[in-house]
Write an enzyme that holds these catalytic residues in place. Structure first.
Site, PDB file in Angstrom:
ATOM      1  CE  LYS A 302      -4.272   1.570   2.199  1.00 26.81           C
ATOM      2  NZ  LYS A 302      -5.481   1.159   2.918  1.00 26.81           N
ATOM      3  CD  GLU A 389     -19.367  -2.687   8.088  1.00 25.14           C
ATOM      4  OE1 GLU A 389     -19.514  -3.759   7.463  1.00 25.14           O
ATOM      5  OE2 GLU A 389     -18.490  -1.843   7.797  1.00 25.14           O
ATOM      6  NE  ARG A 417     -22.876  -4.031   2.776  1.00 25.52           N
ATOM      7  CZ  ARG A 417     -21.721  -4.156   2.132  1.00 25.52           C
ATOM      8  NH1 ARG A 417     -20.671  -4.624   2.762  1.00 25.52           N
ATOM      9  NH2 ARG A 417     -21.623  -3.803   0.875  1.00 25.52           N
TER      10      ARG A 417
HETATM   11  C1  LIG Z   1     -18.997  -1.884   4.389  1.00 28.94           C
HETATM   12  C2  LIG Z   1     -17.837  -0.966   4.539  1.00 28.94           C
HETATM   13  N1  LIG Z   1     -17.244  -0.812   5.749  1.00 28.94           N
HETATM   14  C3  LIG Z   1     -16.198   0.015   5.893  1.00 28.94           C
HETATM   15  C4  LIG Z   1     -15.716   0.707   4.830  1.00 28.94           C
HETATM   16  C5  LIG Z   1     -14.583   1.706   5.001  1.00 28.94           C
HETATM   17  N2  LIG Z   1     -13.370   1.251   4.309  1.00 28.94           N
HETATM   18  C6  LIG Z   1     -13.087   1.674   3.079  1.00 28.94           C
HETATM   19  S1  LIG Z   1     -11.672   1.074   2.467  1.00 28.94           S
HETATM   20  C7  LIG Z   1     -11.418   0.199   3.861  1.00 28.94           C
HETATM   21  C8  LIG Z   1     -10.200  -0.667   3.950  1.00 28.94           C
HETATM   22  C9  LIG Z   1     -10.207  -1.697   2.872  1.00 28.94           C
HETATM   23  O1  LIG Z   1      -9.078  -2.471   2.941  1.00 28.94           O
HETATM   24  P1  LIG Z   1      -8.675  -3.304   1.670  1.00 28.94           P
HETATM   25  O2  LIG Z   1      -9.874  -3.939   1.106  1.00 28.94           O
HETATM   26  O3  LIG Z   1      -7.586  -4.203   2.071  1.00 28.94           O
HETATM   27  O4  LIG Z   1      -8.182  -2.212   0.647  1.00 28.94           O
HETATM   28  P2  LIG Z   1      -6.813  -1.348   0.683  1.00 28.94           P
HETATM   29  O5  LIG Z   1      -7.210   0.017   1.100  1.00 28.94           O
HETATM   30  O6  LIG Z   1      -5.859  -2.011   1.595  1.00 28.94           O
HETATM   31  O7  LIG Z   1      -6.338  -1.373  -0.717  1.00 28.94           O
HETATM   32  C10 LIG Z   1     -12.423   0.410   4.793  1.00 28.94           C
HETATM   33  C11 LIG Z   1     -12.469  -0.173   6.139  1.00 28.94           C
HETATM   34  C12 LIG Z   1     -16.359   0.544   3.589  1.00 28.94           C
HETATM   35  N3  LIG Z   1     -15.994   1.229   2.527  1.00 28.94           N
HETATM   36  N4  LIG Z   1     -17.395  -0.302   3.484  1.00 28.94           N
END
Ligand SMILES: Cc1ncc(C[n+]2csc(CCOP(=O)(O)OP(=O)(O)O)c2C)c(N)n1
Ligand SMILES: CC(=O)[C@@H](O)[C@H](O)COP(=O)(O)O
Ligand SMILES: [Mg+2]
Length: 649
Positions: A302, A389, A417
């Site tokens: 990342k 969630e 959710r």
């Molecule tokens: C249902 C839901 N919960 C929380 C989020 C907030 N959120 C957005 S990106 C993220 C992290 C995602 O991690 P990953 O899938 O590994 O992607 P990366 O940013 O590491 O590329 C979170 C918690 C969301 N978008 N949707």
């Protein structure tokens, strides 16, 4: 790729004479990538990184996640034709490189601004975007559905690819989708983009499992051996045979992982280096030809290619624009007053210090909710359950049964959710879970997937729950006090905005009682939560012209019936104002209770959000557009008082 700041090109005078991003500038769609040379693809990756870094100079945007998928995105567009094939990026916050290579380079500077490109996939922008998304965890389900649809409609030649991050991967929905995919056995490519990060470092047993796969000698020391082995497997031979050969060699050497997926009838391939374009292409070409569902495990970094982001991916998930680098953080609004989120965090920390029954639960939003100090101070009562969630809410219900007082600190939009768990596990059992509903309102540049505009409506219908909203800073703590002293479910909603500082006497908040802030004889504005500042500003502007009272409603459920009676019976106009969709919101609750008591509602006006999805843009801009800014409230008061002709709408 050189993992260094130097990887981002400078802005020398000589450069500026030439095209800044010659490869990107010429792309009308992603077709050209399929025939580009290796060196051009490498140059393209550098151009994309440069665009992303330049963007960050001007505005807050998703940054580290996008830097990390540049090579992956390029390789995908080389090996598939997504004008025909299907591509779903899970969540959608990492879609910037995809936008750049699919013909949106020239509009890219407008991203996340009003009227500009959306920061997420958007089908109205491009045929390359299939769903408008922003919530995590749904990609594999929609991909399984797309494939099933293709098979039933005679499009079996199309490929379907879902790219999902390791943070999103543990979502319950993902396992529901794998369960179905493993049974259907339809062709499907799942790319697991493993960068060891959610927004914060990822948590949970699935994360530990992925760590084990990464530390497998197959990926570390002996990876090249296996790659060499693959070189001898014909690319266009029988894919099953090829996979078996790979597996046989892998198992012989004790190298192969991924048995969790294999047991679910999902072929597992990897892990492989997600920044090596030729290697990615080779593996993608292989999995593309395989039958049945396949998961390709890709390891990325990342923030790759920009050292500060790679070193601090949490800060660089959505960092503030460079030009305002000194600002406290992205959630601190321009007024300079601390945001509601900070008051909420401080109140939670105080309650946890006072009462060891109080626990805090987050679904992967520790950073957004500013909970890091609580994570440090109360490690035993802090629970980050990951992007799960539904589980978070049922887990809180379980804790309640054991006498604890859990606080679920969650964004309004993400609580959607958990709808059935709010129903069955919490309100049906009448358990005292406290929901701290952050981002309840217009969240700004994230747009329709992230605005928290429906929570009053979706919660209000359930018996037993109390819904309140602070109008100013010092109310937050008092509302949390009232919630924790109450033996039933409670939701406290507040927006992504600075909290109004009002010098009020510190009386406890009484369930179901509003607070009159300002007297007035010509009419009343009843503000729910965050709209109190706009209401007070409107009353000030009207001063001398109209003498308008202002009520801080505090409760949408139970609504203060004395307040409903007295405001209507004064015989002057009543205007309710809220940062929520009109249907099912506070104004709607106000009118329902008035009608039930046979009160005359002809002079009641409800100002709220329109019955449509609201675009991305600056919060103040969006509020004004929705008639919720102080100036617009003033206009509605004048009109209601008969000082001006009425609105045509
Ligand atoms: C249902 C839901 N919960 C929380 C989020 C907030 N959120 C957005 S990106 C993220 C992290 C995602 O991690 P990953 O899938 O590994 O992607 P990366 O940013 O590491 O590329 C979170 C918690 C969301 N978008 N949707
Ligand atoms: C992609 C996603 O869902 C989060 O990164 C979100 O954009 C965070 O929003 P805040 O910036 O309001 O915390
Ligand atoms: Mg990740």
């Amino acid at each position: 790729m050189n993992n260094d700041e130097d990887a981002v090109s400078g802005n020398s005078k000589e450069d500026s004479k030439e095209k800044k991003h010659p490869l990107l500038e010429g792309l009308v769609d992603a077709q050209a990538l399929r025939t580009m040379s290796r060196s051009d693809l490498t140059a393209l990756a550098a151009e994309i990184r440069d665009v992303l870094c330049n963007l960050l100079a001007t505005r807050t945007a998703h940054f580290a996640s996008n830097l990390g998928v540049i090579e992956l995105c390029i390789a995908l567009h080389c090996e598939f034709d997504f004008q025909k094939d299907h591509l779903i990026w899970d969540t959608g916050h990492q879609v910037y490189p995809h936008k750049l290579v699919t013909g949106r380079y020239h509009e890219f500077p407008s991203i996340r601004t009003r009227g500009g490109l959306m920061g997420y996939p958007n089908p109205s922008e491009s045929v390359y975007d299939l769903f408008m998304t922003g919530h995590a965890g749904a990609s594999i389900s929609t991909a399984v559905g797309l494939r099933s649809g293709d098979l039933l409609t005679g499009h079996s030649d199309r490929r379907t690819v879902a790219v999902i991050g390791d943070g999103a991967f543990p979502s319950g929905m993902v396992f529901e989708a794998l369960n179905n995919a493993g049974e259907l056995e339809d062709d499907l490519t799942i790319i697991l983009n493993d960068n060891k990060m959610s927004i914060c470092p990822r948590v949970g047993a699935v994360a530990t499992y992925l760590d084990r796969l990464r530390s497998n000698p197959y990926y570390t020391g002996l990876k090249t051996e296996v790659v060499r082995l693959l070189e001898h497997v014909p690319m266009f031979g029988d894919p099953t045979e090829r996979l078996l050969a790979q597996m046989k060699e892998g198992v012989k050497a004790g190298l192969l992982g991924g048995m969790l997926f294999e047991e679910l009838n999902i072929r597992y391939v990897g892990p492989i280096d997600g920044h090596d374009i030729p290697l990615l292409r080779k593996y993608m070409a292989m999995v593309r030809e395989m039958k049945g569902p396949v998961l390709l495990h890709v390891v990325t970094e990342k923030g790759h290619g920009y050292k500060p982001a790679a070193e601090d991916p949490v800060f660089f998930h959505t960092p503030p624009a460079f030009r305002v680098e000194q600002a406290e953080d992205a959630a601190t609004p321009s007024s300079g007053c601390p945001p509601f989120t900070l008051h909420a965090r401080n109140a939670i920390a105080k309650k946890m210090a006072e009462d060891d029954r109080v626990t805090i639960i987050t679904a992967a939003m520790c950073q957004g909710n500013k909970l890091e100090p609580i994570r440090e101070q109360f490690p035993d009562r802090f629970f980050d359950v990951g992007i799960c969630e539904s589980h978070a809410v049922a887990f809180a219900a379980g804790q309640c049964k054991m006498g604890l007082r859990p606080i679920v600190d969650i964004y309004s939009t993400f609580l959607q959710r958990s709808y059935d768990q709010i129903f069955q596990e919490v309100t049906l059992q009448d358990l005292p879970v406290v929901f701290m509903l952050d981002r309840a309102g217009l969240t700004g540049p994230d747009g329709p997937t992230h605005h928290g505009l429906f929570d009053i409506g979706y919660l209000r219908v359930f018996p037993n729950i109390v819904i309140m909203a602070p109008g100013y800073a010092s109310e937050v703590e008092r509302m949390l006090d009232a919630a924790l002293a109450y033996d039933h479910p409670v939701a406290i909603r507040y927006p992504k905005a600075s909290a109004l500082e009002l010098d009020r006497n510190i009386e406890p908040v009484e369930i179901g009682k509003s607070e009159r802030i300002r007297e007035g004889i010509d009419g009343t504005i009843i503000a729910f939560g965050s709209m109190l500042d706009q209401a007070l500003a409107a009353a000030e502007i009207l001063d001398g012209d109209l003498d308008v009272g202002v009520v801080n409603a505090r409760f949408a459920k139970p609504i203060d019936l004395d307040m409903v009676h007295s405001s209507i019976e004064a015989g002057k106009f009543v205007i309710t104002v809220e940062e929520h969709t009109k249907m099912g919101g506070f104004g709607s609750a106000f009118v329902e209770s008035a009608v039930e008591r046979r009160l005359d509602t002809r002079q009641v006006h409800c100002l709220a959000i329109d019955d449509r999805y609201i675009d991305h843009g600056d919060r103040d801009e969006l509020l004004a557009e929705q008639g919720l800014g102080a100036k617009q409230i003033v206009a509605r008061c004048r009109e209601a008082a008969g000082l001006v002709a009425s609105y045509s709408t």
